[in-house]
Design a protein around this motif. Structure first.
Motif, short mmCIF file in Angstrom:
data_model
loop_
_atom_site.label_atom_id
_atom_site.label_comp_id
_atom_site.label_asym_id
_atom_site.label_seq_id
_atom_site.Cartn_x
_atom_site.Cartn_y
_atom_site.Cartn_z
N HIS A 1 0.83 -1.22 0.00
CA HIS A 1 0.00 0.00 0.00
C HIS A 1 0.86 1.25 0.00
O HIS A 1 0.42 2.31 -0.45
CB HIS A 1 -0.93 0.01 1.22
CG HIS A 1 -1.99 -1.04 1.18
ND1 HIS A 1 -2.99 -1.03 0.23
CD2 HIS A 1 -2.20 -2.12 1.95
CE1 HIS A 1 -3.77 -2.08 0.42
NE2 HIS A 1 -3.32 -2.76 1.45
N ALA A 2 2.07 1.15 0.52
CA ALA A 2 2.97 2.32 0.53
C ALA A 2 3.21 2.80 -0.90
O ALA A 2 3.34 4.00 -1.14
CB ALA A 2 4.29 1.96 1.21
N PHE A 3 3.23 1.85 -1.84
CA PHE A 3 3.55 2.23 -3.22
C PHE A 3 2.31 2.46 -4.07
O PHE A 3 2.38 3.08 -5.12
CB PHE A 3 4.41 1.14 -3.87
CG PHE A 3 5.73 0.99 -3.18
CD1 PHE A 3 5.95 -0.09 -2.34
CD2 PHE A 3 6.73 1.92 -3.35
CE1 PHE A 3 7.16 -0.22 -1.67
CE2 PHE A 3 7.94 1.80 -2.68
CZ PHE A 3 8.15 0.72 -1.84
N SER A 4 1.17 1.94 -3.59
CA SER A 4 -0.03 2.12 -4.41
C SER A 4 -0.87 3.31 -3.95
O SER A 4 -1.58 3.91 -4.75
CB SER A 4 -0.86 0.84 -4.42
OG SER A 4 -1.12 0.41 -3.11
N ASP A 5 -0.77 3.66 -2.65
CA ASP A 5 -1.57 4.81 -2.18
C ASP A 5 -0.71 6.07 -2.27
O ASP A 5 0.04 6.38 -1.36
CB ASP A 5 -1.97 4.64 -0.70
CG ASP A 5 -2.80 3.39 -0.48
OD1 ASP A 5 -2.92 2.97 0.69
OD2 ASP A 5 -3.30 2.83 -1.48
N THR A 6 -0.81 6.80 -3.36
CA THR A 6 0.09 7.95 -3.52
C THR A 6 -0.64 9.29 -3.39
O THR A 6 -0.20 10.30 -3.92
CB THR A 6 0.83 7.88 -4.87
OG1 THR A 6 -0.14 7.71 -5.91
CG2 THR A 6 1.83 6.75 -4.89
N ASN A 7 -1.80 9.28 -2.70
CA ASN A 7 -2.43 10.57 -2.39
C ASN A 7 -1.88 11.04 -1.05
O ASN A 7 -2.43 10.74 0.00
CB ASN A 7 -3.96 10.42 -2.28
CG ASN A 7 -4.57 10.12 -3.62
OD1 ASN A 7 -4.07 10.60 -4.64
ND2 ASN A 7 -5.61 9.32 -3.65
N PHE A 8 -0.75 11.72 -1.12
CA PHE A 8 -0.06 12.09 0.10
C PHE A 8 -0.76 13.23 0.81
O PHE A 8 -1.30 14.14 0.18
CB PHE A 8 1.39 12.49 -0.22
CG PHE A 8 2.18 11.36 -0.82
CD1 PHE A 8 2.69 11.47 -2.11
CD2 PHE A 8 2.42 10.20 -0.12
CE1 PHE A 8 3.41 10.43 -2.67
CE2 PHE A 8 3.15 9.16 -0.67
CZ PHE A 8 3.65 9.28 -1.95
N SER A 9 -0.71 13.16 2.13
CA SER A 9 -1.40 14.15 2.95
C SER A 9 -0.56 15.42 3.04
O SER A 9 0.61 15.38 3.47
CB SER A 9 -1.65 13.55 4.34
OG SER A 9 -1.73 14.55 5.30
N SER A 10 -1.15 16.56 2.67
CA SER A 10 -0.39 17.82 2.74
C SER A 10 -0.19 18.22 4.20
O SER A 10 0.83 18.83 4.55
CB SER A 10 -1.11 18.93 1.98
OG SER A 10 -2.45 18.99 2.38
N SER A 11 -1.12 17.84 5.08
CA SER A 11 -0.95 18.21 6.50
C SER A 11 0.24 17.44 7.09
O SER A 11 1.00 17.97 7.89
CB SER A 11 -2.23 17.96 7.29
OG SER A 11 -2.57 16.59 7.21
#
Lengths: 417, 436
Positions: free
Chosen positions: B137-147
């Motif tokens: 999931h570290a590589f597939s979830d790339t909607n990074f949190s700006s906060s």
């Protein structure tokens, strides 16, 4: 019927072949001269780690001659042996703390016999060649650590560890070190190191019988080891010390002591839980730069140092508040039988991984030896955890942070901040 | 009855005939290193060892470390590592730690200092599939949190402060800036506050897409597993990494030979209690494995603290010191350095000794000492204490010590002891004009 038996055996074959690699069993014995031997066999790599632990450390340096143990530690392997070990492909290092002095070496199993033969010579007599150079090196190290503040921190910790006879741990003094002569070192070594308790810890590709044979052949000349008595630590309410320190400015170190009985009953389990909870709690807070749990122990006593390093924006009071909240949390942890099973399951995995690596297996065994715990006893294994008396453990945790407290050292980069 | 007995004996014989070769085969396979070809196009090796339940996994994205960042985005690798692994699959930092413990992922370590971006961990065979699914999931979830990015930026300056407090850190930073005067290589290997403060989540996403790819990924599995299992594990862990197209082949930036004109520098620090620290370094770029083996042999033979000629000479001259020598290895560039703490009164003697020795070593080849060093390295480098060491064995046994010839050693001695390429930094309570 026969077909069924054949099928079952064929199915079990892979497990039978490799069962030995999943075992963590540690074997031990005491030689006739009192040397304790602890072995974890592991044949997956043709390598062996051997540690020779002298249960004699800086706390037992003679009065006004602190530095004696440091000098001996530096001289444990004399310069002639450097070449011998180098040719044998033996990689080694030495270290000492307040309670023990160690040599740890790694090598191919074929070199182990020669290693023990050479070590026997070292254990009978120490070389004092280049002693003056060793003194100069120690002074350099001390001066450098003075700049960073490491020595101030170490000395403060030493000054605050009090024994029930009123003694404290000794602190480094340059003049004392320089006053030590070659004959002082030889005499101290002859009267103390030759007879102090010794543990040989081996992890790797040596069989139990082969190891014992090597040790019987090479260590037979060693004199009988003396028994040691430990002086209890004095626990009291938390003392506060404030210190200016460049090495670890903006930190608080909390020290607690576990008695041999408490250490035996709960030490291993408590460490496991404490470390896990610390990582979870403190690493999630950006105000905490680093947290660590260290142990300086002797003969069953365990002195735990919990260190929190804060980022410069947080005051010492703020850090203390964070720590108090952590204590509250850990006391309310409510270890239930279900969560105990979970911890035990994690410990099984942890032990499995630890004992897959020779170096980690060595350190794990060393830790248990220094804590005077039974190497293969229930408290060393995950199975033993499930037998823990939860009511007793809970009472122990609730009291730990008050009754077992030794002191608290607070450090700042600059005291006027 | 007789017939039955014969059947039993025959069955046992059959079992023995089947089991003995299996047992012998697996014993022989131990410590075997194989390249595992796979459909994902990821360079993968398997070090087979009879480790029972335990598997070690190491994943390295080559040239994705901080040293390979641009100056404008210096430190993006370090920040990306946090964004990827601190909070996986929407869990908080603490929940991720708990999940790791539940999945039996131990010693999860990540690093972006240096040229490469890597992470490694231990896991048991029983749990590896679930563990890899979680990590994927570290590589597939790339909607990074700006906060979360803002949170990281807030404490970065204090991390960098901590790294510049000890004399050794100050020396190292200064020396590296002299060895690589116009390159990120010469900057802090954690990043720069200014460049980090300017990063956006889009920058992180672009970095992941452009730099963490299958064609610069190098994976090692160490344990008692088969190639087929390795193939499956790769598919689980890296399904989220996009396939590489031919047009977008990963480009490695070349490094310029940009030593500083300044060969010596002094950092004045009061209160060092009559101790000076001297760090001397030589940079050598683009070495082959054979050349690396030659360099390692020379460093071991001459500079090892116990038997090496350099340290012995210092002791004979009664120069009080604590010396530490190391090579920092890289694909593109390597640095050999000697770090020495001396009594201030010995500084002049030391510098004289250092330059005399470097001149001597450039001219003279002590084959006996180097042969001993070679034998020592062969003995200690072929095995290790841990499964992680066996991974590093792939790197070091690709250093062909036993093939290093006299010519290779001579060539390397000339490069290593070329005084025009030496850079030195001193720190102590000495004035700036008291340089070497």
């Amino acid at each position: 019927m026969i077909k069924k038996i054949v099928c079952v055996i064929l199915l079990l074959l892979p497990q039978i072949s490799f069962a030995k690699n999943n075992e963590k069993k540690v074997q031990e014995c005491i030689l006739q001269n009192g040397v304790r031997v602890v072995l974890h066999e592991d044949f997956k790599m043709p390598m062996v780690v051997i540690g020779i632990v002298f249960h004699l450390g800086k706390a037992e340096a003679p009065p006004n001659k602190f530095g004696m143990i440091d000098l001996i530690e530096k001289k444990l392997i004399n310069s002639e042996l450097h070449d011998v070990f180098y040719d044998l492909g033996i990689n080694y290092c030495t270290s000492s703390d307040y309670f023990c002095t160690k040599i740890v070496a790694s090598m191919n199993p074929e070199s182990a016999r020669d290693f023990f033969i050479q070590m026997c010579k070292v254990m009978l007599e120490i070389s004092v060649e280049d002693l003056e150079i060793c003194k100069k090196q120690l002074v350099l190290e001390y001066k450098l650590s003075s700049y960073c503040g490491q020595d101030a921190l170490a000395n403060n910790i030493a000054a605050n560890v009090q024994f029930s006879n009123g003694n404290t741990l000794p602190m480094f003094q340059e003049q004392e070190l320089n006053s030590i002569t070659e004959s002082d070192v030889k005499l101290f070594y002859k009267n103390n190191f030759r007879y102090c308790p010794v543990t040989v810890i081996v992890s790797g590709a040596i069989g139990y019988k082969s190891l014992l044979k090597m040790l019987h052949n090479s260590f037979s000349n060693l004199p009988r080891r003396r028994a040691r008595s430990s002086i209890p630590l004095a626990t009291s309410s938390l003392k506060d010390v404030l210190l200016e320190n460049k090495f670890m400015g903006n930190a608080i170190i909390y020290a607690y002591a576990l008695s041999p009985d408490e250490n035996m009953k709960f030490g291993n389990f408590f460490d496991h839980i404490l470390l896990h909870e610390m990582k979870k709690y403190f690493n999630g807070i950006y105000k905490i730069a680093n947290c660590s749990l260290d142990d300086i122990g002797q003969n069953g006593w365990s002195i735990k140092l919990i260190t929190l390093e804060r980022r410069s924006t947080v005051s010492l009071e703020g850090l203390s508040d964070i720590y108090r909240a952590f204590i509250k949390r850990i006391c309310a942890l409510g270890i239930s039988p279900e969560s105990l099973k979970k911890v035990a399951a994690r410990k099984r995995v942890y032990d499995c991984i630890t004992f897959a690596n020779l170096g980690d297996a060595y350190h794990s065994m060393l830790y248990e030896c220094l804590a005077n715990r039974d190497i293969n006893g229930t408290y060393f294994s995950a199975d033993g955890l499930e037998a823990i008396n939860l009511k007793e453990f809970r009472a122990f945790v609730e009291n730990f942070f008050q009754q077992n407290a030794l002191f608290k050292i607070m450090t700042k980069f600059k005291l006027d901040n | 009855m007789k017939h039955k007995k014969l059947k039993i004996v025959t069955s046992i014989a059959v079992i023995a005939l089947i089991s003995i070769p299996i047992f012998l085969k697996n014993e022989k396979r131990s410590l075997e290193v194989v390249d595992v070809s796979n459909n994902m196009g990821i360079k993968t090796s398997l070090v087979y060892v009879n480790s029972g339940d335990v598997i070690y996994v190491r994943c390295k994205f080559k040239n994705a470390g901080v040293q390979c960042n641009s100056v404008e985005k210096h430190g993006i690798s370090a920040v990306t590592s946090r964004m990827l692994f601190d909070k996986i699959h929407g869990l908080s930092y603490v929940e991720v730690l708990e999940k790791f413990a539940d999945l039996g992922i131990w010693d999860f370590t990540r690093s972006t200092c240096g040229e490469d971006f890597y992470f490694h961990f231990y896991v048991t065979k029983a749990m590896i599939t679930d563990a890899l699914k979680f990590l994927s999931h570290a590589f597939s979830d790339t909607n990074f949190s700006s906060s979360y990015l803002e949170y990281i930026k807030k404490f970065y300056p204090s991390i960098l402060d901590v790294e510049t407090s000890a004399p050794q850190d100050l020396l190292r930073q200064r020396l590296w800036s002299m060895l690589y005067s116009n390159s990120v290589y010469g900057m802090s290997d954690t990043g720069s506050s200014r460049s980090i403060s300017g990063l956006s989540t889009k920058d992180i996403q672009d970095f992941v897409r452009n730099t963490l790819r299958r064609d610069n990924l190098d994976v090692v599995f160490v344990g008692e597993i088969s190639r087929f299992e390795v193939d499956d594990y790769l598919k689980i862990l890296f399904a989220g990494l996009p396939e590489t197209t031919k047009l977008e082949k990963f480009r490695f930036e070349t490094l310029k030979d940009d030593l500083s004109a300044e060969t010596e520098a002094v950092i004045t620090r009061p209160n060092l209690h009559d101790v000076v620290c001297v760090m001397t370094g030589v940079r050598i770029d683009g070495l082959s494995n054979m050349e690396k083996a030659a360099l390692k042999t020379i460093v071991e033979g001459i500079f090892n603290a116990k038997t090496g000629d350099f340290s012995r000479g210092l002791r004979r001259r009664n120069i009080s010191h604590n010396a530490f020598c190391e090579v920092i290895w890289g694909d593109m560039s390597n640095v050999f350095f000697i770090s020495v703490f001396l009594a201030k009164k010995d500084l002049e003697n030391y510098k004289k000794y250092l330059y005399e020795k470097f001149a001597e070593y450039q001219q003279t080849l002590d084959l006996g000492a180097l042969e001993k060093a070679k034998n020592y390295l062969i003995k200690i480098s072929c095995n290790g204490f841990s499964l992680q060491d066996l991974d590093e064995k792939i790197e070091t046994t690709s250093f062909p010590y036993d093939e290093v010839a006299e010519e290779a050693l001579e060539e390397m001695m000339k490069k290593l002891f070329d005084q025009s390429r030496l850079r030195t930094v001193i720190i102590g309570d000495i004035a700036q004009d008291q340089s070497l």
